[in-house]
Structure formats: C-alpha cells, structure tokens
Scaffold this motif. Sequence first.
Motif, PDB file in Angstrom:
ATOM      1  N   VAL A   1      25.315  10.015  -3.161  1.00  0.00           N
ATOM      2  CA  VAL A   1      24.502  11.076  -2.577  1.00  0.00           C
ATOM      3  C   VAL A   1      23.776  10.489  -1.377  1.00  0.00           C
ATOM      4  CG1 VAL A   1      22.657  12.732  -2.998  1.00  0.00           C
ATOM      5  CG2 VAL A   1      24.199  12.106  -4.859  1.00  0.00           C
ATOM      6  N   ASP A   2      24.171  10.886  -0.187  1.00  0.00           N
ATOM      7  CA  ASP A   2      23.594  10.326   1.032  1.00  0.00           C
ATOM      8  C   ASP A   2      23.966  11.239   2.202  1.00  0.00           C
ATOM      9  OD1 ASP A   2      22.973   8.560   3.283  1.00  0.00           O
ATOM     10  OD2 ASP A   2      22.943   6.955   1.807  1.00  0.00           O
ATOM     11  N   PRO A   3      23.070  11.418   3.151  1.00  0.00           N
ATOM     12  CA  PRO A   3      23.431  12.232   4.313  1.00  0.00           C
ATOM     13  C   PRO A   3      24.554  11.595   5.144  1.00  0.00           C
ATOM     14  CG  PRO A   3      21.055  11.829   4.268  1.00  0.00           C
ATOM     15  CD  PRO A   3      21.670  11.021   3.176  1.00  0.00           C
ATOM     16  N   ARG A   4      24.655  10.282   5.078  1.00  0.00           N
ATOM     17  CA  ARG A   4      25.676   9.566   5.856  1.00  0.00           C
ATOM     18  C   ARG A   4      26.841   9.176   4.955  1.00  0.00           C
ATOM     19  NH1 ARG A   4      23.557   4.528   6.485  1.00  0.00           N
ATOM     20  NH2 ARG A   4      22.380   5.000   4.628  1.00  0.00           N
ATOM     21  N   PHE A   5      28.047   9.194   5.491  1.00  0.00           N
ATOM     22  CA  PHE A   5      29.210   8.703   4.751  1.00  0.00           C
ATOM     23  C   PHE A   5      29.246   7.192   4.931  1.00  0.00           C
ATOM     24  CE2 PHE A   5      33.626   7.653   3.922  1.00  0.00           C
ATOM     25  CZ  PHE A   5      33.857   8.396   2.787  1.00  0.00           C
ATOM     26  N   THR A   6      28.984   6.475   3.841  1.00  0.00           N
ATOM     27  CA  THR A   6      28.847   5.025   3.893  1.00  0.00           C
ATOM     28  C   THR A   6      30.012   4.350   3.178  1.00  0.00           C
ATOM     29  OG1 THR A   6      27.606   4.984   1.823  1.00  0.00           O
ATOM     30  CG2 THR A   6      26.327   5.259   3.860  1.00  0.00           C
ATOM     31  N   ARG A   7      29.973   3.030   3.160  1.00  0.00           N
ATOM     32  CA  ARG A   7      31.003   2.282   2.434  1.00  0.00           C
ATOM     33  C   ARG A   7      30.941   2.607   0.940  1.00  0.00           C
ATOM     34  NH1 ARG A   7      31.088  -4.106   2.224  1.00  0.00           N
ATOM     35  NH2 ARG A   7      32.662  -4.330   0.634  1.00  0.00           N
TER      36      ARG A   7
ATOM     37  N   SER B   1      30.050   5.484  -0.259  1.00  0.00           N
ATOM     38  CA  SER B   1      30.633   6.823  -0.343  1.00  0.00           C
ATOM     39  C   SER B   1      32.154   6.762  -0.362  1.00  0.00           C
ATOM     40  CB  SER B   1      30.174   7.684   0.832  1.00  0.00           C
ATOM     41  OG  SER B   1      28.777   7.770   0.873  1.00  0.00           O
ATOM     42  N   SER B   2      32.718   5.806   0.372  1.00  0.00           N
ATOM     43  CA  SER B   2      34.179   5.687   0.426  1.00  0.00           C
ATOM     44  C   SER B   2      34.765   5.244  -0.902  1.00  0.00           C
ATOM     45  CB  SER B   2      34.600   4.725   1.537  1.00  0.00           C
ATOM     46  OG  SER B   2      34.300   3.387   1.190  1.00  0.00           O
ATOM     47  N   LYS B   3      33.969   4.579  -1.730  1.00  0.00           N
ATOM     48  CA  LYS B   3      34.421   4.133  -3.052  1.00  0.00           C
ATOM     49  C   LYS B   3      34.119   5.160  -4.142  1.00  0.00           C
ATOM     50  CE  LYS B   3      35.602   0.059  -1.549  1.00  0.00           C
ATOM     51  NZ  LYS B   3      36.999  -0.282  -1.394  1.00  0.00           N
ATOM     52  N   ALA B   4      33.331   6.171  -3.804  1.00  0.00           N
ATOM     53  CA  ALA B   4      32.873   7.142  -4.799  1.00  0.00           C
ATOM     54  C   ALA B   4      33.940   8.185  -5.120  1.00  0.00           C
ATOM     55  CB  ALA B   4      31.623   7.848  -4.289  1.00  0.00           C
ATOM     56  N   ASP B   5      33.874   8.690  -6.346  1.00  0.00           N
ATOM     57  CA  ASP B   5      34.733   9.798  -6.761  1.00  0.00           C
ATOM     58  C   ASP B   5      34.191  11.112  -6.212  1.00  0.00           C
ATOM     59  OD1 ASP B   5      36.546   8.277  -8.568  1.00  0.00           O
ATOM     60  OD2 ASP B   5      34.654   7.883  -9.603  1.00  0.00           O
ATOM     61  N   ILE B   6      32.869  11.192  -6.123  1.00  0.00           N
ATOM     62  CA  ILE B   6      32.207  12.384  -5.612  1.00  0.00           C
ATOM     63  C   ILE B   6      31.245  11.958  -4.508  1.00  0.00           C
ATOM     64  CG2 ILE B   6      30.652  14.309  -6.147  1.00  0.00           C
ATOM     65  CD1 ILE B   6      31.646  14.062  -9.086  1.00  0.00           C
ATOM     66  N   TYR B   7      31.404  12.541  -3.340  1.00  0.00           N
ATOM     67  CA  TYR B   7      30.466  12.315  -2.240  1.00  0.00           C
ATOM     68  C   TYR B   7      29.701  13.608  -2.019  1.00  0.00           C
ATOM     69  CZ  TYR B   7      28.710  11.930   2.533  1.00  0.00           C
ATOM     70  OH  TYR B   7      27.909  11.948   3.641  1.00  0.00           O
ATOM     71  N   ALA B   8      28.383  13.541  -2.148  1.00  0.00           N
ATOM     72  CA  ALA B   8      27.542  14.721  -1.987  1.00  0.00           C
ATOM     73  C   ALA B   8      26.608  14.505  -0.796  1.00  0.00           C
ATOM     74  CB  ALA B   8      26.735  14.975  -3.255  1.00  0.00           C
ATOM     75  N   PRO B   9      27.002  14.997   0.377  1.00  0.00           N
ATOM     76  CA  PRO B   9      26.116  14.842   1.534  1.00  0.00           C
ATOM     77  C   PRO B   9      24.959  15.830   1.444  1.00  0.00           C
ATOM     78  CG  PRO B   9      28.079  16.048   2.168  1.00  0.00           C
ATOM     79  CD  PRO B   9      28.256  15.653   0.730  1.00  0.00           C
TER      80      PRO B   9
END
Length: 87
Positions: free
Chosen positions: A46-52, A54-62
């Motif tokens: 969970v982050d406003p930015r797509f980070t490293r 986030s790239s490993k996450a199953d779910i990215y919640a911006p």
Amino acid sequence: MTNHWRDIKNADVILIMGSNAAENHPVAFKWVMEAKEKRGATIISVDPRFTRSSSKADIYAPLRSGTDIVFLGGMINYAISQGKINR
C-alpha cells in the motif's frame, strides 16, 4: 513492528504500508520472500508510489496521501466481519 524480521517467514499475509522494505531493508526482505515462496503468503503493498516492494507484491493498492487510515479501517472491518482473525 515489535518483533524480529525473521518472524515474518511464518506469516500468511504481509502488509507493507508506506514503506519500501525491498529497497530500504534488502537483507531483511528475504524473510518476506521466503514466506511468499515457501508458505504461499500474500504480500500487499500500500503506497502512492509503485516501488520495488510493490513489484514483489501480489496486491498493489495505490492510495492518495491522507487516505491510509481509512484503508486500514476497511481492512480491519473486513477481517472482523469475515471471521478472518484469531480470537
């Protein structure tokens, strides 16, 4: 966080919120990846930015800045209402 990074290897779900653990704590992040690879843990970033992380996450919640507390409230409500907590 009050426990050691090593404990994360036993998790079923890992919530990374407002942090880029993969970039800032690369040695410790191995425990997150071990949980994902060996236990099938779900990683939520969970982050406003797509980070490293986030790239490993199953779910990215911006999220927009300032909405993190609302998001956590929704997660807690879902977990309780669906019986997904340990009593």
